[in-house]
Design a protein around this motif. Structure first.
Motif, PDB file in Angstrom:
ATOM      1  N   PHE A  74       1.100  -1.245  -0.059  1.00  0.00           N
ATOM      2  CA  PHE A  74       0.121  -0.195   0.130  1.00  0.00           C
ATOM      3  C   PHE A  74       0.906   1.358   0.122  1.00  0.00           C
ATOM      4  O   PHE A  74       1.961   1.088   0.463  1.00  0.00           O
ATOM      5  CB  PHE A  74      -0.792   0.106   1.217  1.00  0.00           C
ATOM      6  CG  PHE A  74      -1.876   1.231   1.202  1.00  0.00           C
ATOM      7  CD1 PHE A  74      -2.770   1.312   0.242  1.00  0.00           C
ATOM      8  CD2 PHE A  74      -2.145   2.017   2.271  1.00  0.00           C
ATOM      9  CE1 PHE A  74      -3.805   2.303   0.215  1.00  0.00           C
ATOM     10  CE2 PHE A  74      -2.943   3.138   2.328  1.00  0.00           C
ATOM     11  CZ  PHE A  74      -3.802   3.301   1.445  1.00  0.00           C
ATOM     12  N   TYR A 115       0.242  -9.356   3.245  1.00  0.00           N
ATOM     13  CA  TYR A 115      -0.861 -10.254   3.505  1.00  0.00           C
ATOM     14  C   TYR A 115      -0.792 -11.187   4.711  1.00  0.00           C
ATOM     15  O   TYR A 115      -1.656 -12.057   4.678  1.00  0.00           O
ATOM     16  CB  TYR A 115      -0.823 -11.404   1.993  1.00  0.00           C
ATOM     17  CG  TYR A 115      -1.011 -10.704   0.874  1.00  0.00           C
ATOM     18  CD1 TYR A 115      -1.589  -9.495   0.491  1.00  0.00           C
ATOM     19  CD2 TYR A 115      -0.322 -11.377  -0.266  1.00  0.00           C
ATOM     20  CE1 TYR A 115      -1.625  -9.089  -0.691  1.00  0.00           C
ATOM     21  CE2 TYR A 115      -0.786 -10.743  -1.638  1.00  0.00           C
ATOM     22  CZ  TYR A 115      -1.283  -9.619  -1.772  1.00  0.00           C
ATOM     23  OH  TYR A 115      -1.283  -8.948  -3.074  1.00  0.00           O
ATOM     24  N   GLN A 147      -0.029  -5.665   8.210  1.00  0.00           N
ATOM     25  CA  GLN A 147      -1.155  -6.576   7.845  1.00  0.00           C
ATOM     26  C   GLN A 147      -0.752  -8.036   8.594  1.00  0.00           C
ATOM     27  O   GLN A 147      -1.170  -8.930   8.427  1.00  0.00           O
ATOM     28  CB  GLN A 147      -0.794  -7.026   6.267  1.00  0.00           C
ATOM     29  CG  GLN A 147      -1.600  -5.707   5.442  1.00  0.00           C
ATOM     30  CD  GLN A 147      -1.513  -5.997   4.037  1.00  0.00           C
ATOM     31  OE1 GLN A 147      -1.250  -7.128   3.652  1.00  0.00           O
ATOM     32  NE2 GLN A 147      -1.738  -5.003   3.174  1.00  0.00           N
ATOM     33  N   GLN A 190      -4.700 -11.471   4.212  1.00  0.00           N
ATOM     34  CA  GLN A 190      -5.647 -11.618   2.946  1.00  0.00           C
ATOM     35  C   GLN A 190      -5.280 -13.140   2.448  1.00  0.00           C
ATOM     36  O   GLN A 190      -4.000 -13.704   2.682  1.00  0.00           O
ATOM     37  CB  GLN A 190      -4.971 -10.839   1.819  1.00  0.00           C
ATOM     38  CG  GLN A 190      -5.258  -9.376   2.108  1.00  0.00           C
ATOM     39  CD  GLN A 190      -6.656  -8.996   2.148  1.00  0.00           C
ATOM     40  OE1 GLN A 190      -7.517  -9.629   1.754  1.00  0.00           O
ATOM     41  NE2 GLN A 190      -7.001  -7.913   2.776  1.00  0.00           N
ATOM     42  N   THR A 200      -4.651 -14.903  -0.785  1.00  0.00           N
ATOM     43  CA  THR A 200      -4.263 -14.377  -2.332  1.00  0.00           C
ATOM     44  C   THR A 200      -4.199 -15.507  -3.422  1.00  0.00           C
ATOM     45  O   THR A 200      -3.030 -16.132  -3.018  1.00  0.00           O
ATOM     46  CB  THR A 200      -3.458 -13.257  -2.157  1.00  0.00           C
ATOM     47  OG1 THR A 200      -3.688 -12.079  -1.350  1.00  0.00           O
ATOM     48  CG2 THR A 200      -3.115 -12.693  -3.504  1.00  0.00           C
ATOM     49  N   HIS A 230      -5.067  -6.572  -4.107  1.00  0.00           N
ATOM     50  CA  HIS A 230      -4.087  -5.929  -3.255  1.00  0.00           C
ATOM     51  C   HIS A 230      -2.593  -6.250  -3.875  1.00  0.00           C
ATOM     52  O   HIS A 230      -2.231  -7.336  -3.479  1.00  0.00           O
ATOM     53  CB  HIS A 230      -4.029  -6.385  -1.998  1.00  0.00           C
ATOM     54  CG  HIS A 230      -5.616  -6.251  -1.129  1.00  0.00           C
ATOM     55  ND1 HIS A 230      -6.451  -7.234  -1.241  1.00  0.00           N
ATOM     56  CD2 HIS A 230      -6.092  -5.118  -0.643  1.00  0.00           C
ATOM     57  CE1 HIS A 230      -7.413  -6.798  -0.442  1.00  0.00           C
ATOM     58  NE2 HIS A 230      -7.434  -5.625  -0.369  1.00  0.00           N
ATOM     59  N   TYR A 231      -2.238  -5.617  -4.969  1.00  0.00           N
ATOM     60  CA  TYR A 231      -2.796  -4.160  -5.402  1.00  0.00           C
ATOM     61  C   TYR A 231      -2.698  -4.185  -6.812  1.00  0.00           C
ATOM     62  O   TYR A 231      -1.797  -4.896  -7.289  1.00  0.00           O
ATOM     63  CB  TYR A 231      -1.794  -3.294  -4.708  1.00  0.00           C
ATOM     64  CG  TYR A 231      -1.845  -3.275  -3.262  1.00  0.00           C
ATOM     65  CD1 TYR A 231      -2.984  -2.463  -2.547  1.00  0.00           C
ATOM     66  CD2 TYR A 231      -1.201  -3.949  -2.352  1.00  0.00           C
ATOM     67  CE1 TYR A 231      -3.052  -2.477  -1.274  1.00  0.00           C
ATOM     68  CE2 TYR A 231      -1.076  -3.924  -1.244  1.00  0.00           C
ATOM     69  CZ  TYR A 231      -2.009  -3.163  -0.462  1.00  0.00           C
ATOM     70  OH  TYR A 231      -2.135  -3.327   0.969  1.00  0.00           O
ATOM     71  N   SER A 266      -7.571 -11.625  -3.948  1.00  0.00           N
ATOM     72  CA  SER A 266      -7.830 -11.883  -2.770  1.00  0.00           C
ATOM     73  C   SER A 266      -9.343 -12.439  -2.628  1.00  0.00           C
ATOM     74  O   SER A 266     -10.280 -11.678  -2.823  1.00  0.00           O
ATOM     75  CB  SER A 266      -7.576 -10.916  -1.785  1.00  0.00           C
ATOM     76  OG  SER A 266      -6.207 -10.452  -1.843  1.00  0.00           O
TER      77      SER A 266
END
Length: 375
Positions: free
Chosen positions: A80, A128, A154, A275, A277, A301-302, A351
Motif C-alpha cells: 500500500f 498479506y 497486515q 488476505q 491471495t 491488493h494491489y 484475494s
C-alpha cells in the motif's frame, strides 16, 4: 454477499467504549497505557507506543531513527502507498527491490545489491500476513549497520520460529477497520529500544516531555481512549481470530491448490492471512466480476505497484526510486524501474474472503464458485 473483509465487533467492545465515554477521560489515559503494555507483551518486546494510524507508526518510526533528507530506505513497491509515503514524508529516498513470487514479500537476495553509503534502513513489508525472510534480512542489516523498520500493518500475530513480527526491529502496526484486529483507525510502534520508544512518544504529542515543555518539533498523532478500549478487547480475541483465519485458509488451500497457485507458508513461519491471495494468470478482472455476480466479494491488493502510481511517475525526476535513472518524456519525468516479479503479480493477484466471520457454508460456496471458474 460474502464479504471480503468483516470487522468483528460485539457487546464487549460496545461496553468498553461506553465505559470510556462515561469516565470523561477521552485521550492519553489508562486505556492507552494498558493497550500499549499488553501489545508489547504479545509482540515480546519491551516497549509499544500507540498512535493514530499505521501510517503514523511508519512515519514516526523513521523520524525516531533520524532518517531524513539524503538517506535511502530499501523497501518494496508491492505494498500500500503508505509504506512509501512515510519514507517520502521524512525526506528520504525509497529504493525498491523486487519480491519473491510465492510470498510476495521483499526478496532478501536482492537487498545487498542496492545498498549504498546513503542507505540507512530496510523496510520489509509482511504482506498479506506472511512474514518477510527476516532470517536473512537481520544479518544483512547488522553487517551494514542499518535499522530495520518492519511494516507489520497486515501481520498481527505472525511469527518466524515463534518470534513475532515487530520484534526483529522497530515494528509498525495498523488497526484500521479491515485489519486482523481493529480500533477503527490506530497504529502502534513496537521496539526493544527505550530511546526509540521515548522519541516516538515525544513526536506523537507535540514534542512535549512534560506538559507545556516542548523539547522537539512534534505532531498530534495520539490514539484516543476509545480506540484503546476497543483495542484491548480485540487483542484478547486476536489468537482466536488468527486460528480461525488459519483454519479457513487451510480449508480453501486443500480444495483449490490442485487448480490454482494458492498461498504458501514457509517452514517455521506463521502466516496470519490478513488476505488469502491466489493467482489468476488470465482474466483476473473477469473472475472478480463473475464471483461478485455469484455473491462472493473479492479484492485486488494491489492493482498497481507503488512505482506505477500516477504521483510517483509524475515526480520520479525529483525523487530517485532505485539505481535505475529517471528519464525525461516530453518534459514529464518517468520512472525507469524494472521489477518484473512485482509487475506480473499486480496483474494476477486476487484475494478471496478468509476472515473469521465466514461460516462453513460460506467457505463451501467460495470453493464451489472458484472451482467453476477453474474448470
Amino acid at each position: 454477499m460474502i464479504s471480503v473483509a468483516c470487522p468483528l465487533l460485539g457487546y464487549e467492545e460496545e461496553v468498553a467504549v461506553q465505559r470510556v465515554l462515561a469516565s470523561g477521560q477521552l485521550v492519553q489515559g489508562e486505556k492507552v497505557a494498558a493497550f500499549e503494555q499488553r501489545f508489547a507483551e504479545v509482540c515480546q518486546v519491551r516497549e509499544a507506543v500507540a498512535l493514530s494510524s499505521g501510517t503514523a507508526a511508519l512515519y514516526l518510526a523513521l523520524l525516531a531513527h533520524n532518517i531524513g533528507p539524503g538517506d535511502e530506505v530499501i523497501t518494496t513497491a508491492f505494498t500500500f502507498a503508505a509504506t512509501v509515503n512515510a519514507i517520502l514524508l521524512v525526506g528520504a529516498t525509497p529504493v525498491f527491490v523486487d519480491i519473491e513470487p510465492d510470498t510476495y514479500t521483499m526478496d532478501a537476495a536482492l537487498v545487498e545489491g542496492v545498498i549504498t553509503p546513503r542507505t540507512k534502513a530496510l523496510m520489509p513489508v509482511h504482506l498479506y500476513g506472511h512474514p518477510c525472510d527476516m532470517t536473512r534480512l537481520v544479518p544483512i542489516a547488522a553487517t551494514h549497520g542499518l535499522a530495520i523498520i518492519e511494516d507489520a500493518c497486515q501481520a498481527h500475530a505472525a511469527s518466524i520460529d515463534r518470534k513475532p513480527v515487530g520484534s526483529f526491529g522497530t515494528g509498525c502496526f495498523s488497526f484500521y477497520a479491515t485489519k486482523n484486529i481493529t480500533t477503527g483507525e490506530g497504529g502502534m510502534v513496537t521496539t526493544d529500544d527505550p530511546v526509540i520508544a521515548e522519541r516516538v512518544r515525544l513526536l506523537r504529542h507535540h514534542g512535549q516531555k512534560e506538559r507545556y515543555c516542548h523539547v522537539t518539533l512534534g505532531h498530534n498523532l495520539r490514539m484516543t481512549e476509545m480506540q484503546a478500549a476497543l483495542g484491548l478487547v480485540q487483542l484478547e480475541k486476536l489468537e482466536r481470530f488468527t486460528r480461525q483465519r488459519i483454519a479457513n485458509a487451510a480449508f480453501l488451500t486443500e480444495r483449490l491448490r490442485a487448480s490454482l497457485q494458492t498461498p504458501i507458508v514457509r517452514p517455521g513461519y506463521r502466516h496470519v492471512y490478513h488476505q488469502y491471495t491466489i493467482r489468476v494468470p488470465e482474466q483476473r478482472d473477469e473472475w472478480m466480476l463473475k464471483l461478485r455476480d455469484r455473491g462472493i466479494a473479492t479484492a485486488v491488493h494491489y492493482p498497481r505497484a507503488v512505482h506505477q502510481q500516477p504521483f510517483y511517475r509524475e515526480y520520479a525526476g525529483k525523487i530517485a526510486f532505485s539505481k535505475a535513472p529517471a528519464t525525461a518524456n516530453g518534459g514529464q519525468a518517468t520512472i525507469d524501474v524494472s521489477l518484473p516479479v512485482t509487475e506480473l503479480a499486480v496483474k494476477q493477484v486476487l484475494s478471496l474472503p478468509v476472515h473469521p466471520g465466514l461460516s462453513e457454508a460460506d467457505l463451501a460456496t467460495i470453493v464451489q464458485e472458484v472451482g467453476v471458474l477453474c474448470a
